[in-house]
Enzyme design. Structure first.
Site, PDB file in Angstrom:
ATOM      1  N   LYS A  15      42.637  17.106  56.767  1.00 55.11           N
ATOM      2  CA  LYS A  15      43.026  18.488  57.526  1.00 55.11           C
ATOM      3  C   LYS A  15      43.697  19.473  56.661  1.00 55.11           C
ATOM      4  O   LYS A  15      43.258  20.239  56.516  1.00 55.11           O
ATOM      5  CB  LYS A  15      43.585  18.209  59.021  1.00 55.11           C
ATOM      6  CG  LYS A  15      43.023  17.277  60.019  1.00 55.11           C
ATOM      7  CD  LYS A  15      43.398  17.233  61.158  1.00 55.11           C
ATOM      8  CE  LYS A  15      44.996  16.359  61.287  1.00 55.11           C
ATOM      9  NZ  LYS A  15      45.018  15.017  60.738  1.00 55.11           N
ATOM     10  N   ARG A  90      47.792  18.031  69.638  1.00 57.34           N
ATOM     11  CA  ARG A  90      47.499  16.614  69.654  1.00 57.34           C
ATOM     12  C   ARG A  90      47.695  15.761  70.900  1.00 57.34           C
ATOM     13  O   ARG A  90      47.442  14.701  70.977  1.00 57.34           O
ATOM     14  CB  ARG A  90      48.698  15.833  69.023  1.00 57.34           C
ATOM     15  CG  ARG A  90      48.253  15.692  67.164  1.00 57.34           C
ATOM     16  CD  ARG A  90      49.834  15.428  66.524  1.00 57.34           C
ATOM     17  NE  ARG A  90      49.647  14.497  65.557  1.00 57.34           N
ATOM     18  CZ  ARG A  90      49.499  14.965  64.038  1.00 57.34           C
ATOM     19  NH1 ARG A  90      49.930  16.305  63.935  1.00 57.34           N
ATOM     20  NH2 ARG A  90      49.636  14.277  63.189  1.00 57.34           N
ATOM     21  N   ARG A 129      48.838   9.064  49.359  1.00 55.75           N
ATOM     22  CA  ARG A 129      49.385  10.585  49.513  1.00 55.75           C
ATOM     23  C   ARG A 129      50.793  10.805  48.980  1.00 55.75           C
ATOM     24  O   ARG A 129      51.799  10.242  49.182  1.00 55.75           O
ATOM     25  CB  ARG A 129      49.170  11.144  51.157  1.00 55.75           C
ATOM     26  CG  ARG A 129      49.560  12.581  51.331  1.00 55.75           C
ATOM     27  CD  ARG A 129      49.192  13.042  52.513  1.00 55.75           C
ATOM     28  NE  ARG A 129      49.825  12.595  53.857  1.00 55.75           N
ATOM     29  CZ  ARG A 129      49.596  12.838  54.802  1.00 55.75           C
ATOM     30  NH1 ARG A 129      48.632  13.829  55.057  1.00 55.75           N
ATOM     31  NH2 ARG A 129      50.182  12.084  55.746  1.00 55.75           N
ATOM     32  N   ARG A 162      56.347  10.978  51.784  1.00 53.30           N
ATOM     33  CA  ARG A 162      57.098  11.425  53.062  1.00 53.30           C
ATOM     34  C   ARG A 162      57.869  10.173  53.535  1.00 53.30           C
ATOM     35  O   ARG A 162      57.336   9.096  53.510  1.00 53.30           O
ATOM     36  CB  ARG A 162      56.097  11.794  53.978  1.00 53.30           C
ATOM     37  CG  ARG A 162      55.459  13.451  53.800  1.00 53.30           C
ATOM     38  CD  ARG A 162      54.467  13.880  54.515  1.00 53.30           C
ATOM     39  NE  ARG A 162      54.324  13.312  55.778  1.00 53.30           N
ATOM     40  CZ  ARG A 162      53.373  13.608  56.645  1.00 53.30           C
ATOM     41  NH1 ARG A 162      52.262  14.508  55.983  1.00 53.30           N
ATOM     42  NH2 ARG A 162      53.149  13.134  57.736  1.00 53.30           N
ATOM     43  N   ARG A 173      50.524   5.630  63.835  1.00 50.03           N
ATOM     44  CA  ARG A 173      49.909   7.145  63.840  1.00 50.03           C
ATOM     45  C   ARG A 173      48.679   7.114  64.222  1.00 50.03           C
ATOM     46  O   ARG A 173      47.929   7.839  65.037  1.00 50.03           O
ATOM     47  CB  ARG A 173      50.211   8.065  62.758  1.00 50.03           C
ATOM     48  CG  ARG A 173      51.492   8.803  62.699  1.00 50.03           C
ATOM     49  CD  ARG A 173      52.021   8.724  61.246  1.00 50.03           C
ATOM     50  NE  ARG A 173      51.425   9.719  60.295  1.00 50.03           N
ATOM     51  CZ  ARG A 173      51.637   9.683  59.231  1.00 50.03           C
ATOM     52  NH1 ARG A 173      52.531   9.024  58.573  1.00 50.03           N
ATOM     53  NH2 ARG A 173      51.063  10.652  58.408  1.00 50.03           N
TER      54      ARG A 173
HETATM   55  P1  ADP Z   1      49.413  13.805  59.181  1.00 50.93           P
HETATM   56  O1  ADP Z   1      49.150  14.831  58.154  1.00 50.93           O
HETATM   57  O2  ADP Z   1      49.706  12.567  58.605  1.00 50.93           O
HETATM   58  O3  ADP Z   1      48.377  13.925  60.392  1.00 50.93           O
HETATM   59  P2  ADP Z   1      51.421  15.444  60.328  1.00 50.93           P
HETATM   60  O4  ADP Z   1      52.237  16.109  58.945  1.00 50.93           O
HETATM   61  O5  ADP Z   1      50.543  16.489  61.001  1.00 50.93           O
HETATM   62  O6  ADP Z   1      50.544  14.253  59.863  1.00 50.93           O
HETATM   63  O7  ADP Z   1      52.525  15.060  61.274  1.00 50.93           O
HETATM   64  C1  ADP Z   1      53.474  14.380  60.815  1.00 50.93           C
HETATM   65  C2  ADP Z   1      54.415  13.992  62.158  1.00 50.93           C
HETATM   66  O8  ADP Z   1      54.940  15.172  62.725  1.00 50.93           O
HETATM   67  C3  ADP Z   1      53.535  13.192  63.289  1.00 50.93           C
HETATM   68  O9  ADP Z   1      53.322  11.870  63.111  1.00 50.93           O
HETATM   69  C4  ADP Z   1      54.477  13.742  64.544  1.00 50.93           C
HETATM   70  O10 ADP Z   1      55.612  12.717  64.531  1.00 50.93           O
HETATM   71  C5  ADP Z   1      54.923  14.927  64.484  1.00 50.93           C
HETATM   72  N1  ADP Z   1      53.905  15.980  64.619  1.00 50.93           N
HETATM   73  C6  ADP Z   1      53.111  16.910  63.954  1.00 50.93           C
HETATM   74  N2  ADP Z   1      52.580  17.772  64.881  1.00 50.93           N
HETATM   75  C7  ADP Z   1      52.429  17.237  66.130  1.00 50.93           C
HETATM   76  C8  ADP Z   1      52.230  17.742  67.360  1.00 50.93           C
HETATM   77  N3  ADP Z   1      51.173  18.454  67.638  1.00 50.93           N
HETATM   78  N4  ADP Z   1      52.683  17.113  68.433  1.00 50.93           N
HETATM   79  C9  ADP Z   1      53.604  16.119  68.442  1.00 50.93           C
HETATM   80  N5  ADP Z   1      54.020  15.538  67.312  1.00 50.93           N
HETATM   81  C10 ADP Z   1      53.725  16.218  66.027  1.00 50.93           C
HETATM   82  P1  ADP Z   2      45.564  15.189  56.926  1.00 49.68           P
HETATM   83  O1  ADP Z   2      46.037  16.551  56.980  1.00 49.68           O
HETATM   84  O2  ADP Z   2      44.395  15.078  57.870  1.00 49.68           O
HETATM   85  O3  ADP Z   2      46.707  13.952  57.380  1.00 49.68           O
HETATM   86  P2  ADP Z   2      45.314  15.266  54.181  1.00 49.68           P
HETATM   87  O4  ADP Z   2      44.736  16.496  53.777  1.00 49.68           O
HETATM   88  O5  ADP Z   2      47.065  15.294  53.902  1.00 49.68           O
HETATM   89  O6  ADP Z   2      45.070  14.871  55.535  1.00 49.68           O
HETATM   90  O7  ADP Z   2      44.763  14.353  53.037  1.00 49.68           O
HETATM   91  C1  ADP Z   2      45.400  12.799  52.909  1.00 49.68           C
HETATM   92  C2  ADP Z   2      44.849  12.267  51.850  1.00 49.68           C
HETATM   93  O8  ADP Z   2      43.852  12.182  51.384  1.00 49.68           O
HETATM   94  C3  ADP Z   2      45.922  13.235  50.874  1.00 49.68           C
HETATM   95  O9  ADP Z   2      46.359  12.395  49.667  1.00 49.68           O
HETATM   96  C4  ADP Z   2      44.546  13.816  50.084  1.00 49.68           C
HETATM   97  O10 ADP Z   2      44.863  14.443  48.529  1.00 49.68           O
HETATM   98  C5  ADP Z   2      43.491  13.002  50.368  1.00 49.68           C
HETATM   99  N1  ADP Z   2      42.059  13.665  50.560  1.00 49.68           N
HETATM  100  C6  ADP Z   2      41.974  14.636  51.346  1.00 49.68           C
HETATM  101  N2  ADP Z   2      40.659  14.966  51.325  1.00 49.68           N
HETATM  102  C7  ADP Z   2      40.050  14.015  50.767  1.00 49.68           C
HETATM  103  C8  ADP Z   2      38.493  13.427  50.512  1.00 49.68           C
HETATM  104  N3  ADP Z   2      37.616  14.233  50.873  1.00 49.68           N
HETATM  105  N4  ADP Z   2      38.332  12.481  49.567  1.00 49.68           N
HETATM  106  C9  ADP Z   2      39.355  11.747  49.246  1.00 49.68           C
HETATM  107  N5  ADP Z   2      40.638  11.985  49.507  1.00 49.68           N
HETATM  108  C10 ADP Z   2      41.019  13.014  50.026  1.00 49.68           C
END
Ligand code: ADP
Ligand code: ADP
Ligand code: ZN
Length: 221
Positions: A15, A90, A129, A162, A173
């Site tokens: 995303k 979420r 990541r 992170r 998660r």
């Molecule tokens: P990822 O990229 O792995 O999906 P995020 O960076 O979006 O993770 O979120 C990291 C953490 O921040 C989540 O595991 C949660 O603890 C918190 N968080 C982010 N967005 C939300 C939300 N919309 N509601 C509740 N907690 C959130």
């Molecule tokens: P989210 O925001 O949904 O948690 P991220 O954009 O942070 O996901 O992507 C998670 C990890 O996967 C990052 O290390 C990113 O570089 C990698 N990634 C994202 N898109 C792809 C893809 N299409 N193929 C392989 N790796 C990807």
């Protein structure tokens, strides 16, 4: 007028990677709730202190903290012509709150793309990541490596993993997604906004499918 997008998908689906590129193409802000939380953590604000334990465990931060933080961001003038929301909503309560915020602004969402990947793919992506401390850009040791190890291509900042990138937090998660976020798929399908995107492709191929869907929904891009 404008284009308002919510990206759905498992943690690790891609995303953030796609939201960044899409927002740039649309000329609207990329609003990531996780990034907003990490800013609060870095600045050690009161909100950050309240959120830290939830984030490190991989739990959701409670709605009463999260909704206000995101609503405040969406109320800023740069979001008036659209936004790409990533990581919010979420929960169903967050989705309903978002609808109320947009109602008040006299607008609505245009499209909710769901970036679909299996839990196995999501875990593989999460575990490799690395994130830029300065600008938040994300890399992957295998799938999307920086030109120089440990250094951000975009801004030269330092890359780090992170504090919530542990196997335990990853598992939690994914569980939280299944329990609390997955119901949003039906919520947005019923609203006629959901479009499924195959996330198990290269970053470029996911981008092409996503942009085509957004172009069709917003008539731009
Ligand atoms: P990822 O990229 O792995 O999906 P995020 O960076 O979006 O993770 O979120 C990291 C953490 O921040 C989540 O595991 C949660 O603890 C918190 N968080 C982010 N967005 C939300 C939300 N919309 N509601 C509740 N907690 C959130
Ligand atoms: P989210 O925001 O949904 O948690 P991220 O954009 O942070 O996901 O992507 C998670 C990890 O996967 C990052 O290390 C990113 O570089 C990698 N990634 C994202 N898109 C792809 C893809 N299409 N193929 C392989 N790796 C990807
Ligand atoms: Zn950077």
């Amino acid at each position: 007028m404008g284009c308002r997008v919510v990206l759905l998908g498992l943690p690790g689906a891609g995303k953030g990677t796609q939201a960044e590129r899409l927002a740039k193409a649309l000329g609207v802000p990329h609003v990531a709730s996780g990034d907003l939380f990490r800013e609060h953590l870095n600045k050690n604000t009161e909100l950050g202190q309240r959120a830290r334990a939830y984030i490190d465990r991989g739990d959701l931060v409670p709605d009463e903290i999260t909704i206000g933080m995101v609503a405040e961001r969406l109320a800023r003038p740069d979001c008036a012509d659209g936004f790409v929301l990533d990581g919010f909503p979420r929960t169903v309560a967050q989705a309903e709150a978002l609808e109320r915020v947009l109602d008040r602004m006299g607008t609505r969402l245009n499209i909710v793309p769901l970036i679909q990947v299996s839990e196995e793919v999501a875990l593989a992506r999460l575990s490799g990541r690395w994130t830029c401390r300065k600008c938040g850009a994300v890399y992957h040791t295998l799938f999307n490596p920086p030109k120089q190890p440990g250094v951000c291509d975009v801004c030269g900042g330092e890359l780090y993993q992170r504090s919530d990138e542990t196997p335990e937090a990853h598992r939690r998660r994914l569980e939280v997604y299944r329990e609390q976020t997955a119901p949003l798929v039906d919520y947005y399908r019923r609203a006629g906004l959901l479009v499924e995107i195959n996330g198990e492709q290269s970053i470029e191929d996911v981008q092409a499918d996503l942009w085509a869907a957004v172009r069709a929904a917003c008539g731009v891009g």
